[in-house]
Scaffold this motif. Structure first.
Motif, PDB file in Angstrom:
ATOM      1  N   PRO A 220       0.868  -1.476   0.040  1.00  0.00           N
ATOM      2  CA  PRO A 220       0.548  -0.242   0.246  1.00  0.00           C
ATOM      3  C   PRO A 220       1.039   1.663  -0.261  1.00  0.00           C
ATOM      4  CG  PRO A 220       0.159  -0.709   2.132  1.00  0.00           C
ATOM      5  CD  PRO A 220       0.928  -2.071   1.250  1.00  0.00           C
ATOM      6  N   ILE A 221       1.384   1.649  -0.945  1.00  0.00           N
ATOM      7  CA  ILE A 221       2.356   2.399  -1.124  1.00  0.00           C
ATOM      8  C   ILE A 221       2.331   4.044  -0.754  1.00  0.00           C
ATOM      9  CG2 ILE A 221       4.102   3.799  -3.233  1.00  0.00           C
ATOM     10  CD1 ILE A 221       5.296   1.190  -1.754  1.00  0.00           C
ATOM     11  N   GLY A 222       1.137   3.944  -1.146  1.00  0.00           N
ATOM     12  CA  GLY A 222      -0.357   5.373  -1.452  1.00  0.00           C
ATOM     13  C   GLY A 222      -0.109   5.890   0.214  1.00  0.00           C
ATOM     14  N   LEU A 223       0.121   4.843   1.554  1.00  0.00           N
ATOM     15  CA  LEU A 223       0.751   5.552   2.247  1.00  0.00           C
ATOM     16  C   LEU A 223       1.529   6.619   3.438  1.00  0.00           C
ATOM     17  CD1 LEU A 223       0.711   2.424   4.873  1.00  0.00           C
ATOM     18  CD2 LEU A 223      -1.326   4.130   5.039  1.00  0.00           C
ATOM     19  N   LEU A 224       2.746   6.605   2.217  1.00  0.00           N
ATOM     20  CA  LEU A 224       3.810   7.152   2.145  1.00  0.00           C
ATOM     21  C   LEU A 224       3.462   9.120   1.719  1.00  0.00           C
ATOM     22  CD1 LEU A 224       6.377   4.882   0.196  1.00  0.00           C
ATOM     23  CD2 LEU A 224       5.986   5.748   2.737  1.00  0.00           C
ATOM     24  N   THR A 225       2.157   8.770   0.719  1.00  0.00           N
ATOM     25  CA  THR A 225       2.096   9.490   0.896  1.00  0.00           C
ATOM     26  C   THR A 225       1.091  10.671   1.530  1.00  0.00           C
ATOM     27  OG1 THR A 225      -0.193   9.673  -0.448  1.00  0.00           O
ATOM     28  CG2 THR A 225       1.779   9.617  -2.390  1.00  0.00           C
ATOM     29  N   SER A 226       0.833   9.703   2.873  1.00  0.00           N
ATOM     30  CA  SER A 226      -0.398  10.840   3.724  1.00  0.00           C
ATOM     31  C   SER A 226       0.700  10.752   4.651  1.00  0.00           C
ATOM     32  CB  SER A 226      -1.046   9.347   4.518  1.00  0.00           C
ATOM     33  OG  SER A 226      -0.643   8.274   4.844  1.00  0.00           O
ATOM     34  N   VAL A 258      -6.799  11.080  -9.848  1.00  0.00           N
ATOM     35  CA  VAL A 258      -6.993  10.217  -9.173  1.00  0.00           C
ATOM     36  C   VAL A 258      -8.290   9.883  -9.015  1.00  0.00           C
ATOM     37  CG1 VAL A 258      -5.926   8.122  -6.975  1.00  0.00           C
ATOM     38  CG2 VAL A 258      -3.895  10.203  -8.517  1.00  0.00           C
ATOM     39  N   VAL A 259      -8.227   8.740  -9.051  1.00  0.00           N
ATOM     40  CA  VAL A 259     -10.010   8.446  -8.794  1.00  0.00           C
ATOM     41  C   VAL A 259     -10.078   7.061  -7.790  1.00  0.00           C
ATOM     42  CG1 VAL A 259     -12.756   6.902  -9.529  1.00  0.00           C
ATOM     43  CG2 VAL A 259     -11.221   8.857 -10.988  1.00  0.00           C
ATOM     44  N   CYS A 260      -9.806   7.528  -6.498  1.00  0.00           N
ATOM     45  CA  CYS A 260     -10.225   5.823  -5.641  1.00  0.00           C
ATOM     46  C   CYS A 260     -11.338   5.726  -5.404  1.00  0.00           C
ATOM     47  CB  CYS A 260      -9.916   6.803  -4.145  1.00  0.00           C
ATOM     48  SG  CYS A 260      -8.863   7.899  -4.150  1.00  0.00           S
ATOM     49  N   ALA A 289      -5.475   4.131   2.155  1.00  0.00           N
ATOM     50  CA  ALA A 289      -4.235   4.262   1.393  1.00  0.00           C
ATOM     51  C   ALA A 289      -4.362   3.878  -0.312  1.00  0.00           C
ATOM     52  CB  ALA A 289      -3.939   2.882   2.330  1.00  0.00           C
ATOM     53  N   ASN A 290      -5.918   3.698   0.612  1.00  0.00           N
ATOM     54  CA  ASN A 290      -5.910   3.905  -1.231  1.00  0.00           C
ATOM     55  C   ASN A 290      -6.704   5.009  -1.907  1.00  0.00           C
ATOM     56  OD1 ASN A 290      -7.354   1.476  -3.338  1.00  0.00           O
ATOM     57  ND2 ASN A 290      -9.464   2.916  -2.753  1.00  0.00           N
ATOM     58  N   ARG A 291      -5.520   6.648  -2.100  1.00  0.00           N
ATOM     59  CA  ARG A 291      -5.108   7.348  -1.359  1.00  0.00           C
ATOM     60  C   ARG A 291      -2.997   7.883  -2.692  1.00  0.00           C
ATOM     61  NH1 ARG A 291      -9.595   6.363  -0.526  1.00  0.00           N
ATOM     62  NH2 ARG A 291     -11.124   7.532   0.631  1.00  0.00           N
ATOM     63  N   TRP A 292      -4.151   9.057  -3.405  1.00  0.00           N
ATOM     64  CA  TRP A 292      -2.632   9.328  -3.633  1.00  0.00           C
ATOM     65  C   TRP A 292      -2.810  11.288  -3.251  1.00  0.00           C
ATOM     66  CZ3 TRP A 292       1.437   6.040  -4.166  1.00  0.00           C
ATOM     67  CH2 TRP A 292       2.667   6.949  -5.051  1.00  0.00           C
ATOM     68  N   MET A 297      -6.074  16.491  -7.595  1.00  0.00           N
ATOM     69  CA  MET A 297      -7.855  16.087  -7.700  1.00  0.00           C
ATOM     70  C   MET A 297      -7.521  13.835  -7.493  1.00  0.00           C
ATOM     71  SD  MET A 297     -10.117  18.735  -8.038  1.00  0.00           S
ATOM     72  CE  MET A 297     -11.013  18.459  -9.204  1.00  0.00           C
ATOM     73  N   GLN A 298      -8.422  14.042  -6.993  1.00  0.00           N
ATOM     74  CA  GLN A 298      -8.629  12.722  -6.443  1.00  0.00           C
ATOM     75  C   GLN A 298     -10.221  12.890  -5.771  1.00  0.00           C
ATOM     76  OE1 GLN A 298      -6.186   9.835  -4.028  1.00  0.00           O
ATOM     77  NE2 GLN A 298      -5.834  11.602  -2.250  1.00  0.00           N
ATOM     78  N   PHE A 299     -10.951  12.118  -6.923  1.00  0.00           N
ATOM     79  CA  PHE A 299     -12.001  11.440  -6.821  1.00  0.00           C
ATOM     80  C   PHE A 299     -12.755  10.810  -7.079  1.00  0.00           C
ATOM     81  CE2 PHE A 299     -11.839  14.260 -10.488  1.00  0.00           C
ATOM     82  CZ  PHE A 299     -12.399  14.930 -10.640  1.00  0.00           C
ATOM     83  N   VAL A 300     -13.353  10.499  -5.139  1.00  0.00           N
ATOM     84  CA  VAL A 300     -13.096   8.944  -4.239  1.00  0.00           C
ATOM     85  C   VAL A 300     -14.951   8.596  -4.267  1.00  0.00           C
ATOM     86  CG1 VAL A 300     -13.661   7.938  -1.541  1.00  0.00           C
ATOM     87  CG2 VAL A 300     -11.821   9.928  -2.658  1.00  0.00           C
ATOM     88  N   VAL A 301     -15.230   7.870  -4.777  1.00  0.00           N
ATOM     89  CA  VAL A 301     -16.655   6.710  -5.058  1.00  0.00           C
ATOM     90  C   VAL A 301     -16.390   5.547  -4.709  1.00  0.00           C
ATOM     91  CG1 VAL A 301     -18.010   5.836  -6.705  1.00  0.00           C
ATOM     92  CG2 VAL A 301     -16.434   8.046  -7.543  1.00  0.00           C
TER      93      VAL A 301
END
Ligand code: COA
Length: 630
Positions: A220-226, A258-260, A289-292, A297-301
């Motif tokens: 879950p590499i996206g965690l690093l961006t948090s 990013v579309v989450c 972790a499902n984020r960058w 712009m991140q769209f969460v659905v």
């Protein structure tokens, strides 16, 4: 090649359309600064600060020199404050982006029948044909709109970089789809043809399937961006040593958005829970972790209907985000689905999963990031509240500016909770100027203090008409401050400019900027912002200091929506207590107005000579000359 912020392309036509942000007169700023802090600090400290400010402002003194340099800078640049402001407000900040910096828009909960229904929702939201310049023709700077989909905030050890991709470099047009903490590349253009909704739906379905394959699962590499910006920059340095990782990173940096695709959160889906899921994803066990987070712009659905956008704030303001999001919402709900195909299913290549090469070191970094995110999640105290007793129409009927009225109500709430007023930030748009972003309206004015005291400490000893007079005074001053700020005469950007230019000149930092009062006055314990919407959704963000509140409000005709945040770690704050105080104050303010209206009507009926306190004057249209400030 991406353009780095600061290397702006020259000779663009729009550069000449709008006026430049003015450099306010030095004396005016210094006087306003002293007025803005006098009632917020101890008398002894105020006298010290006053002496420092007067010395700085002496004719021929340091202030004059810096002002001259700032005026020269203003001659040479399109916008003298833009880079200083961007670095100070965002790129130099080291705190983690979720909660501390990235705002979120929360959509109403969607009722999806099944997963496919939620994927269809995404296909209707893709910004591939996003209309640029939807406000063309308005006298506001449109630059921020051009940064919605082509920017990326790359972490740095000391300072981040806002990368701006030139339109040509994005012509391949891909988005990143996050699903089960995996990242997939979805190309929107194939053999020169844009994918149609049906094609995109097919690709998304493939992604959902691919994400389920446990054997190919990536970390879950996206965690690093948090994480904190320095921590993420350090991790990134380790990561890019391997070419697999650096290639994956490059693809993410160049995406449009990013579309989450979130799984069910397992939480009840009220306003507050949905807002939390947007701000921090609920931590690594949920969607964190499902984020960058670097991507603007991140769209969460969410499969359970929890939807919204999460934004990296440095390229644009909430108002631009709202315009974009509302456009998409209206498009999704207002136009018929065009489910045609552009490309046959067999021709559609499988979306690509981004791969990461791990090492024990990276494993350790990921674990540390996850723990820090978890701490942030536990600490955030959030309360989204709909005040239903009245909305901005009632306030307008009182001939008062709704925004100023709400700001005074926030001051009253804070005073009720803490027995003092504190340095307050209200964002004021300066988009009427070329590349204008925001300045600050310092809402904790002396007049606001006089009013809140009238409603609390001095409540029993003052007449209603005196209270009403103080309310009107506070609103008038707040309204004038607003007009000053939005016409480029705020003090925060000016002081920042003077400070930064002294740094550039390698001068010893002038005492005015090392003074305790200046430092404290930049700790915005109350950080507020109006983000109005025309469709059902709301914006939220976190506090900017550990013992502070973040308060985003959305005034509607018949109700007011508040999204209040603070940290559980502070013993000085509680979002629920603040909301209760706000409710109480808003009701009392209405009572006060009603009583004043009644006594005014009675006086008019009997022909008596009662003088009604002057009400806030209507905010004049942009550009109307009006005397600013106090
Ligand atoms: N009597 C009657 N009506 C009044 C009035 C008065 N005295 N004063 C204002 N009004 C009306 C206005 O005409 C306006 O009417 P509308 O709803 O028909 O358009 C309405 O009340 C709202 O005006 P007001 O409450 O004064 O605020 P505003 O809309 O001018 O907003 C700011 C003020 C500071 C919020 C705005 O200028 C701004 O800068 N917004 C951007 C904030 C931002 O950047 N947020 C995002 C940060 S990420």
């Amino acid at each position: 090649m991406p353009i780095l912020e600061g290397q702006r392309p020259k000779g663009r036509r729009e550069s000449y359309v709008l006026p430049k942000v003015p450099v306010p007169p030095l004396k005016e700023t210094l006087d306003k600064y002293l007025t803005s802090i006098k009632h917020l600090v101890e008398e002894e400290q105020y006298q010290k600060t006053k002496a420092i400010v007067e010395k700085f402002g002496e004719p021929g003194g340091t202030g004059d020199l810096l002002q001259k340099k700032l005026l020269e800078r203003s001659e040479k640049t399109y916008n003298w404050v833009y880079d200083y402001w961007l670095e100070d407000m965002y790129l130099n900040q080291r705190l983690a982006l979720p909660v501390n910096s990235n705002p979120a828009m929360v959509f109403p909960k969607q009722n999806f029948r099944d997963r496919k229904d939620s994927l269809r929702y995404v296909t209707r939201a893709l910004p591939v044909d996003f209309a640029r310049g939807q406000l063309a023709g308005t006298p506001l700077c449109m630059k921020q709109y051009y940064r919605l989909f082509n920017t990326y905030r790359r972490p740095g050890l000391k300072q981040d970089t806002l990368i701006i991709h030139q339109p040509g470099s994005l012509e391949q047009g891909h988005i990143i789809v996050a699903c089960q903490n995996q990242f997939f590349v979805l190309d929107l253009v194939l053999k020169g043809k844009k994918l149609k909704e049906m094609d995109i739906l097919t690709q998304l379905e493939k992604i959902v399937k691919m994400a389920e394959n446990k054997e190919e699962r990536q970390p879950p590499i996206g965690l690093l961006t948090s994480d904190g910006r320095t921590e993420w920059a350090q991790a990134r340095d380790v990561l890019i040593k391997d070419s697999v990782n650096s290639e994956s990173l490059a693809v993410i940096e160049a995406c449009l958005c990013v579309v989450c695709l979130d799984g069910p959160s397992g939480m009840e889906c009220g306003d507050t829970s949905r807002a939390l899921l947007m701000l921090h994803g609920g931590g690594y066990e949920k969607m964190g972790a499902n984020r960058w987070y670097d991507k603007p712009m991140q769209f969460v659905v969410g499969e359970d209907g929890v939807c919204g956008t999460v934004c990296e704030h440095s390229p644009f303001e909430g108002i631009v985000l709202v315009a974009c999001t509302e456009y998409l919402m209206k498009f999704m709900t207002g136009s018929p689905s065009k489910m045609g195909r552009a490309i046959s299913v067999s021709e559609l290549p499988a979306p690509r999963r981004l791969l990461w090469k791990m090492s024990p070191k990276i494993e350790g970094l990921l674990k540390a990031s996850a723990e820090r995110l978890q701490r942030l999640v536990r600490d955030l105290d959030m309360d989204v509240h709909k005040f239903e007793a009245y909305g901005k129409e009632f306030i307008k009927k009182q001939k008062m500016s709704p925004d100023a009225y709400i700001q005074i109500a926030l001051q009253l709430a804070f005073y009720r909770c803490n027995g003092r007023l504190v340095s307050t930030y209200e964002s004021a748009s300066i988009r009427r100027f070329h590349e204008g972003r925001v300045d600050n309206i310092r809402s904790a004015t002396p007049e606001a203090l006089a009013f809140v005291k009238a409603m609390t400490d001095e409540e029993a000893s003052l007449s209603d008409s005196e209270k009403m007079k103080r309310l009107c005074d506070a609103i008038n001053v707040q309204t004038n401050y607003t007009i000053a700020a939005i016409t480029g005469l705020g003090i925060d950007n000016h002081l920042l400019g003077l400070r930064e230019i002294s740094r550039e000149l390698s001068m010893e930092m002038p005492e005015i900027f090392t003074d305790k009062t200046y430092v404290a006055s930049n700790q915005f314990i109350l950080s507020t912002s109006q983000v109005p919407t025309t469709v059902e959704m709301f914006c939220c963000y976190g506090p900017v200091v550990p013992n502070g509140y973040g308060c985003c409000y959305n005034p509607q005709s018949e109700h007011l929506l508040f999204s209040v945040t603070s940290f559980h770690g502070s013993t000085e704050t509680s979002s629920a207590v603040f909301i209760r105080a706000l409710d109480e104050g808003l009701l009392e303010m209405r009572e006060l107005c009603k009583k004043a209206n009644k006594s005014h009507a009675a006086a008019a009926a009997t022909g008596s000579n009662t003088v009604e306190p002057s009400r806030g004057s209507e905010v004049k249209p942009p550009g109307t000359p009006q005397k600013a400030g106090k």
